[in-house]
Design an enzyme around this catalytic site. Sequence first.
Site, PDB file in Angstrom:
ATOM      1  N   PHE A   1       0.800  -1.230   0.000  1.00 18.64           N
ATOM      2  CA  PHE A   1       0.000   0.000   0.000  1.00 18.64           C
ATOM      3  C   PHE A   1       0.832   1.281   0.000  1.00 18.64           C
ATOM      4  O   PHE A   1       0.274   2.381  -0.019  1.00 18.64           O
ATOM      5  CB  PHE A   1      -0.949   0.017   1.212  1.00 18.64           C
ATOM      6  CG  PHE A   1      -0.245  -0.058   2.541  1.00 18.64           C
ATOM      7  CD1 PHE A   1       0.320   1.074   3.127  1.00 18.64           C
ATOM      8  CD2 PHE A   1      -0.157  -1.262   3.221  1.00 18.64           C
ATOM      9  CE1 PHE A   1       0.965   1.001   4.354  1.00 18.64           C
ATOM     10  CE2 PHE A   1       0.484  -1.346   4.451  1.00 18.64           C
ATOM     11  CZ  PHE A   1       1.047  -0.205   5.016  1.00 18.64           C
TER      12      PHE A   1
ATOM     13  N   ARG B   1     -10.897   8.239  15.408  1.00 24.66           N
ATOM     14  CA  ARG B   1     -11.200   7.301  14.315  1.00 24.66           C
ATOM     15  C   ARG B   1     -12.513   6.558  14.557  1.00 24.66           C
ATOM     16  O   ARG B   1     -13.246   6.270  13.609  1.00 24.66           O
ATOM     17  CB  ARG B   1     -10.050   6.317  14.132  1.00 24.66           C
ATOM     18  CG  ARG B   1      -8.816   6.968  13.517  1.00 24.66           C
ATOM     19  CD  ARG B   1      -7.684   5.992  13.400  1.00 24.66           C
ATOM     20  NE  ARG B   1      -6.521   6.569  12.743  1.00 24.66           N
ATOM     21  CZ  ARG B   1      -5.282   6.161  12.969  1.00 24.66           C
ATOM     22  NH1 ARG B   1      -5.036   5.178  13.819  1.00 24.66           N
ATOM     23  NH2 ARG B   1      -4.276   6.738  12.337  1.00 24.66           N
TER      24      ARG B   1
ATOM     25  N   HIS C   1      -2.820  10.832  11.673  1.00 23.66           N
ATOM     26  CA  HIS C   1      -1.606  10.077  11.995  1.00 23.66           C
ATOM     27  C   HIS C   1      -1.078  10.606  13.318  1.00 23.66           C
ATOM     28  O   HIS C   1      -1.090  11.810  13.562  1.00 23.66           O
ATOM     29  CB  HIS C   1      -0.530  10.280  10.913  1.00 23.66           C
ATOM     30  CG  HIS C   1       0.825   9.830  11.369  1.00 23.66           C
ATOM     31  ND1 HIS C   1       1.244   8.524  11.254  1.00 23.66           N
ATOM     32  CD2 HIS C   1       1.834  10.504  11.984  1.00 23.66           C
ATOM     33  CE1 HIS C   1       2.467   8.423  11.766  1.00 23.66           C
ATOM     34  NE2 HIS C   1       2.840   9.608  12.213  1.00 23.66           N
TER      35      HIS C   1
END
Length: 149
Positions: A57, A102, A115
């Site tokens: 990814f 999240r 992040h």
Amino acid sequence: MERTFIMIKPDGVQRGLVGEVIGRFEAKGFTLVGLKLMSVSKELAEEHYDVHKERPFFGSLVEFICSSPVVAMVWEGDGVVASARKLIGATNPLSAEPGTIRGDFGVSVGRNLIHGSDAIETAQREISLWFNEKELSSWEPTAKTWLYE
């Protein structure tokens, strides 16, 4: 005092969640010492995510981070690295607890909003990648006496 690097990713910026995220860190009692809205170069994204360069990814992650502005921040406080990780929640928003950033706002692993540095050493590395020392402000919030003994 411990510091950590936090980045609101393009999806968080585009969805108008910058104020919400900053508010959660402020409400937790952390001190914002660095903040900038910026477009990320491919080189910076690749260096930041270097640990993932062999993962399948990696290319799409770099492309995503460069696709739209991010908000880069440095927060300061006692135990801020570990505490910020709890505030952020699990990498996969479907596994993140309600009440975490999240858990409340994330949609998928690839669009998980934010992040946060995972260790003190990582935080030091990431802060030096995204900020120079002159961009960081050391200041004493008046509320500090109400937060720490």
